[in-house]
Design a protein around this motif. Sequence first.
Motif, PDB file in Angstrom:
ATOM      1  N   ARG A   1       0.852  -1.595  -0.782  1.00  0.00           N
ATOM      2  CA  ARG A   1       0.155   0.231  -0.053  1.00  0.00           C
ATOM      3  C   ARG A   1       0.826   1.197   0.024  1.00  0.00           C
ATOM      4  N   PRO A   2       1.244   2.275  -0.674  1.00  0.00           N
ATOM      5  CA  PRO A   2       1.894   3.429  -1.008  1.00  0.00           C
ATOM      6  C   PRO A   2       1.180   4.122  -0.057  1.00  0.00           C
ATOM      7  N   ASN A   3       2.320   5.061   0.069  1.00  0.00           N
ATOM      8  CA  ASN A   3       2.381   6.550   1.227  1.00  0.00           C
ATOM      9  C   ASN A   3       1.768   7.421   0.044  1.00  0.00           C
ATOM     10  N   GLY A   4       2.755   7.393  -1.343  1.00  0.00           N
ATOM     11  CA  GLY A   4       2.635   8.359  -1.974  1.00  0.00           C
ATOM     12  C   GLY A   4       4.046   8.582  -1.838  1.00  0.00           C
ATOM     13  N   ALA A   5       5.393   8.802  -1.019  1.00  0.00           N
ATOM     14  CA  ALA A   5       6.487   9.064  -0.884  1.00  0.00           C
ATOM     15  C   ALA A   5       7.468   7.809  -1.782  1.00  0.00           C
ATOM     16  N   ALA A   6       9.225   8.011  -1.296  1.00  0.00           N
ATOM     17  CA  ALA A   6       9.786   7.415  -2.056  1.00  0.00           C
ATOM     18  C   ALA A   6      11.391   7.614  -1.424  1.00  0.00           C
ATOM     19  N   VAL A   7      12.025   6.656  -1.402  1.00  0.00           N
ATOM     20  CA  VAL A   7      13.919   6.713  -0.607  1.00  0.00           C
ATOM     21  C   VAL A   7      14.373   6.429  -1.618  1.00  0.00           C
TER      22      VAL A   7
ATOM     23  N   PRO B   1       5.797  13.363  -6.727  1.00  0.00           N
ATOM     24  CA  PRO B   1       7.582  13.242  -7.476  1.00  0.00           C
ATOM     25  C   PRO B   1       8.323  14.830  -5.917  1.00  0.00           C
ATOM     26  N   GLU B   2       7.853  15.098  -4.792  1.00  0.00           N
ATOM     27  CA  GLU B   2       8.178  16.397  -4.377  1.00  0.00           C
ATOM     28  C   GLU B   2       8.535  16.079  -3.046  1.00  0.00           C
ATOM     29  N   ARG B   3       8.282  14.767  -2.926  1.00  0.00           N
ATOM     30  CA  ARG B   3       8.192  13.762  -1.365  1.00  0.00           C
ATOM     31  C   ARG B   3       8.887  12.368  -2.016  1.00  0.00           C
ATOM     32  N   VAL B   4      10.056  12.696  -1.964  1.00  0.00           N
ATOM     33  CA  VAL B   4      11.545  11.671  -2.475  1.00  0.00           C
ATOM     34  C   VAL B   4      12.896  12.244  -1.636  1.00  0.00           C
ATOM     35  N   ALA B   5      12.910  11.342  -1.156  1.00  0.00           N
ATOM     36  CA  ALA B   5      13.888  11.514   0.076  1.00  0.00           C
ATOM     37  C   ALA B   5      15.074  10.507  -0.228  1.00  0.00           C
ATOM     38  N   ALA B   6      16.527  10.916  -0.284  1.00  0.00           N
ATOM     39  CA  ALA B   6      17.786  10.583  -0.097  1.00  0.00           C
ATOM     40  C   ALA B   6      18.008   9.513   1.415  1.00  0.00           C
ATOM     41  N   MET B   7      18.733   8.471   1.464  1.00  0.00           N
ATOM     42  CA  MET B   7      18.632   7.927   2.531  1.00  0.00           C
ATOM     43  C   MET B   7      20.548   6.940   1.767  1.00  0.00           C
ATOM     44  N   GLY B   8      21.919   7.197   2.776  1.00  0.00           N
ATOM     45  CA  GLY B   8      22.808   7.197   2.549  1.00  0.00           C
ATOM     46  C   GLY B   8      24.186   6.195   3.448  1.00  0.00           C
ATOM     47  N   PHE B   9      24.766   5.301   3.583  1.00  0.00           N
ATOM     48  CA  PHE B   9      25.245   4.445   4.514  1.00  0.00           C
ATOM     49  C   PHE B   9      26.717   4.682   4.455  1.00  0.00           C
ATOM     50  N   SER B  10      27.909   5.126   5.328  1.00  0.00           N
ATOM     51  CA  SER B  10      28.970   5.265   5.276  1.00  0.00           C
ATOM     52  C   SER B  10      29.586   5.846   3.933  1.00  0.00           C
ATOM     53  N   ALA B  11      30.124   4.979   3.006  1.00  0.00           N
ATOM     54  CA  ALA B  11      30.616   5.843   1.525  1.00  0.00           C
ATOM     55  C   ALA B  11      29.291   6.537   0.713  1.00  0.00           C
TER      56      ALA B  11
END
Length: 333
Positions: free
Chosen positions: A95-101, A173-183
């Motif tokens: 069930r998509p909540n409309g946001a992406a990562v 398209p306005e609810r796209v986040a970024a997440m990263g680990f270490s490098a």
Amino acid sequence: MRSDRRSILGGGLILSLLGAGRASGQSPPPSVAGASPPGLPQPVETIDLWPGGAPGPKAERPIEQVVERSEDPLVSDRAVLGIAVPRMAVFRPYRPNGAAVLLMPGGGYRHVVVDKEGYEMARWLTARGFTAFVLFYRLPYEGWLAGPNVSLSDAQRAMRLIRKRHGDFAIDPERVAAMGFSAGGHLCADLGTRFSAHTYEPVDDADGLSARPVCAAPIYPVVSMQLPAAHAGSRERLLGTNPSRALEAAHSPHRNVPMDAPPFFILHAEDDDVVPAENSLLLHAALKARGIRVELHLFEHGGHGFGLRKAIGKPVEAWPDLWRAWARGTGLG
């Protein structure tokens, strides 16, 4: 820290050679027959970033290789290097909540970790309604003409493609986040501070869209490229053996914070013996100096590379819920 290919592959068995010369069509996610534990959702679709092939290759493209580092048949721990077809592996929620990562796993810029900081986090996100895109980015030491900007080029292009194809995934398209680990945390912070940097020539109309994430979450990130705070291996593979001070500054996110940077969530363990927590402190201070919203969490224990699996049973286990609660205030939801 040695960065030659022999030392990279010495830590595990090469299980798969994928057709890295392929430049068109959707490339499969890194996989090996029998390597994935049964019962865990796997990505069933990928998005190649560059329709005509990744820009600026050296004369001979690297050959993609997948290394299985785990000796436990129920716990996969793959790493991939030689990425010539950069792409995103897509995890769709029920069930998509409309946001992406957009997820950027780590690996010291020597390889990209598949499971621990990619697929496992993607499953956690999709269980909560987020659409997750795991980025397999090119590695700068493998000879691409963009040099230290090559991974950022892939991250910028990925953000733009997610926005371009938002209708295919039922996301805003306005609810796209970024997440990263270490490098990958360095790449996340680089994207969050240099989203508008010109790192490649546009290839289609997607490149007219913004690469700015609505929020950025570098987790135990590499930030500084200046010793002694820098992670020596990441620094060497990104910038070479003897970079100038100007080159170090150009690729240290805390030195490049714009006034329109997105909100940041930063997390580190103080006993991290691989990437000093000073990296997160430097980024936090630089964001505060610019008036950018930022939340920093420092945990006494946790070490490096805990992701989800190595955080279990420790206070740092709470970090994904802390991020989610914080992200609601950024518009991600």
